[in-house]
Design an enzyme around this catalytic site. Structure first.
Site, PDB file in Angstrom:
ATOM      1  N   PHE A   1      11.451 -26.766  16.786  1.00  0.00           N
ATOM      2  CA  PHE A   1      10.211 -26.001  16.708  1.00  0.00           C
ATOM      3  C   PHE A   1       9.875 -25.471  18.092  1.00  0.00           C
ATOM      4  CE2 PHE A   1       9.349 -30.452  17.348  1.00  0.00           C
ATOM      5  CZ  PHE A   1       8.367 -30.504  18.312  1.00  0.00           C
ATOM      6  N   GLY A   2       8.829 -24.680  18.171  1.00  0.00           N
ATOM      7  CA  GLY A   2       8.393 -24.146  19.466  1.00  0.00           C
ATOM      8  C   GLY A   2       9.441 -23.235  20.084  1.00  0.00           C
TER       9      GLY A   2
ATOM     10  N   THR B   1      -1.743 -36.534  17.408  1.00  0.00           N
ATOM     11  CA  THR B   1      -1.245 -35.221  17.007  1.00  0.00           C
ATOM     12  C   THR B   1      -1.460 -35.040  15.515  1.00  0.00           C
ATOM     13  OG1 THR B   1       0.665 -33.709  17.069  1.00  0.00           O
ATOM     14  CG2 THR B   1       1.122 -35.981  16.480  1.00  0.00           C
ATOM     15  N   ASN B   2      -1.489 -33.786  15.091  1.00  0.00           N
ATOM     16  CA  ASN B   2      -1.416 -33.459  13.671  1.00  0.00           C
ATOM     17  C   ASN B   2      -0.180 -32.612  13.400  1.00  0.00           C
ATOM     18  OD1 ASN B   2      -3.615 -34.780  12.386  1.00  0.00           O
ATOM     19  ND2 ASN B   2      -5.000 -33.385  13.422  1.00  0.00           N
ATOM     20  N   ASN B   3       0.689 -32.496  14.412  1.00  0.00           N
ATOM     21  CA  ASN B   3       1.922 -31.730  14.275  1.00  0.00           C
ATOM     22  C   ASN B   3       2.947 -32.602  13.532  1.00  0.00           C
ATOM     23  OD1 ASN B   3       4.573 -30.728  14.776  1.00  0.00           O
ATOM     24  ND2 ASN B   3       3.816 -29.561  16.512  1.00  0.00           N
ATOM     25  N   PRO B   4       3.276 -32.252  12.267  1.00  0.00           N
ATOM     26  CA  PRO B   4       4.188 -33.091  11.491  1.00  0.00           C
ATOM     27  C   PRO B   4       5.581 -33.189  12.104  1.00  0.00           C
ATOM     28  CG  PRO B   4       3.753 -31.012  10.343  1.00  0.00           C
ATOM     29  CD  PRO B   4       2.839 -31.057  11.533  1.00  0.00           C
ATOM     30  N   ASN B   5       6.019 -32.139  12.813  1.00  0.00           N
ATOM     31  CA  ASN B   5       7.338 -32.176  13.456  1.00  0.00           C
ATOM     32  C   ASN B   5       7.380 -33.220  14.565  1.00  0.00           C
ATOM     33  OD1 ASN B   5       8.576 -29.943  11.990  1.00  0.00           O
ATOM     34  ND2 ASN B   5       7.159 -28.639  13.107  1.00  0.00           N
TER      35      ASN B   5
ATOM     36  N   HIS C   1      13.337 -33.700  26.655  1.00  0.00           N
ATOM     37  CA  HIS C   1      12.214 -34.127  27.477  1.00  0.00           C
ATOM     38  C   HIS C   1      11.366 -35.164  26.741  1.00  0.00           C
ATOM     39  CE1 HIS C   1      11.572 -30.698  24.943  1.00  0.00           C
ATOM     40  NE2 HIS C   1      10.266 -30.920  24.923  1.00  0.00           N
TER      41      HIS C   1
ATOM     42  N   ASP D   1       1.627 -34.100  26.173  1.00  0.00           N
ATOM     43  CA  ASP D   1       1.478 -32.680  26.419  1.00  0.00           C
ATOM     44  C   ASP D   1       2.811 -32.222  26.977  1.00  0.00           C
ATOM     45  OD1 ASP D   1       0.036 -30.331  26.147  1.00  0.00           O
ATOM     46  OD2 ASP D   1      -0.705 -30.367  28.187  1.00  0.00           O
TER      47      ASP D   1
END
Length: 192
Positions: free
Chosen positions: A149-150, A8-12, A177, A69
Site C-alpha cells: 500500500f502507499g 490505527t484504523n488502517n486494516p493493512n 522499515h 508514523d
C-alpha cells in the site's frame, strides 16, 4: 494473552503487525477500544506524531498501545514528503495522487535515492519508549506491483530487483522499515 492497541484504523497496517507479532499479544485496533475520533498528528516530526498518537490513546482510554508514523524521505526532494507522506498531494490522502506527485517532482532528477522511516512509540502503563526502522532504496520511474500500500509500487529497496509492491507480505516484513521497527518493538514487549 496480553492485549495491546495498535493506534490505527488502517486494516493493512493492522494485518501486517498482527502477522509479525504472531500471537505474542492480542492486537486490537482503535475501533475495538471504541476510539472513533481522528487521532491528532500536529507535530513536525515522525517521532512527535507517533508519540502524540500513542499518548492520546493512553490519556483518553487508559489502554496500553503503540502508534507509528512513517514517512518516505526522498533525497532529491530535500527529504519530502517526509512527515506529510500520507497527505503529500492533499487532504484526500490518496496513494495514487501522492505517487503521481513524487514522480512528477522527480522528473529530470538523476538522484532517485530515498528511504522509508518508521517511528513507533509504545506507551505501556503510562511509560513511553520509542524505536525506529529504516529501509534505504530508490524511487523507480513507474508503478510496479500490486501488493502492499502507499508508495510501495514506486519504492525499490537496495539490493532487490522488486519493489515493495512486488514482494509478499513476509518478504516485505523482513526488510521493511516497519518490519525493522516492529522487530525492536517485539523485543520491548517481550521484556514487559
Amino acid at each position: 494473552m496480553k492485549k495491546i492497541c495498535f493506534a490505527t484504523n488502517n486494516p493493512n497496517k493492522l494485518k501486517e503487525i498482527q502477522q509479525q507479532l504472531d500471537g505474542l499479544y492480542e492486537v486490537v485496533s482503535l475501533k475495538e477500544i471504541n476510539c472513533n475520533e481522528e487521532l491528532p498528528e500536529t507535530q513536525e516530526t515522525l517521532e512527535g506524531n507517533s508519540a502524540q498518537k500513542a499518548q492520546y490513546v493512553w490519556d483518553n482510554y487508559q489502554v496500553s498501545c503503540f502508534a507509528d508514523d512513517t514517512g518516505l524521505e526522498v533525497n532529491a526532494l530535500n527529504g519530502d514528503p517526509g512527515v506529510y507522506s500520507a497527505r503529500y498531494a492533499g487532504p484526500q490522502r490518496d496513494s495514487d495522487d501522492n505517487m503521481d506527485l513524487v514522480l512528477k517532482n522527480l522528473e529530470g532528477k538523476s538522484d532517485r535515492s530515498a528511504r522509508f522511516r518508521t517511528v513507533i512509540t509504545l506507551v505501556w502503563n503510562g511509560e513511553i519508549k520509542q524505536v525506529d526502522g529504516i529501509a534505504e532504496g530508490e524511487i523507480i520511474k513507474e508503478r510496479t506491483g500490486d501488493q502492499g500500500f502507499g508508495y510501495d509500487p514506486i519504492f525499490r529497496p537496495i539490493g532487490h530487483e522488486k519493489t515493495f509492491a512486488q514482494l509478499s507480505a513476509s518478504e516485505k516484513n523482513e526488510i521493511s522499515h516497519r518490519g525493522k521497527a516492529v522487530t525492536k518493538l517485539i523485543e520491548l514487549l517481550k521484556s514487559i
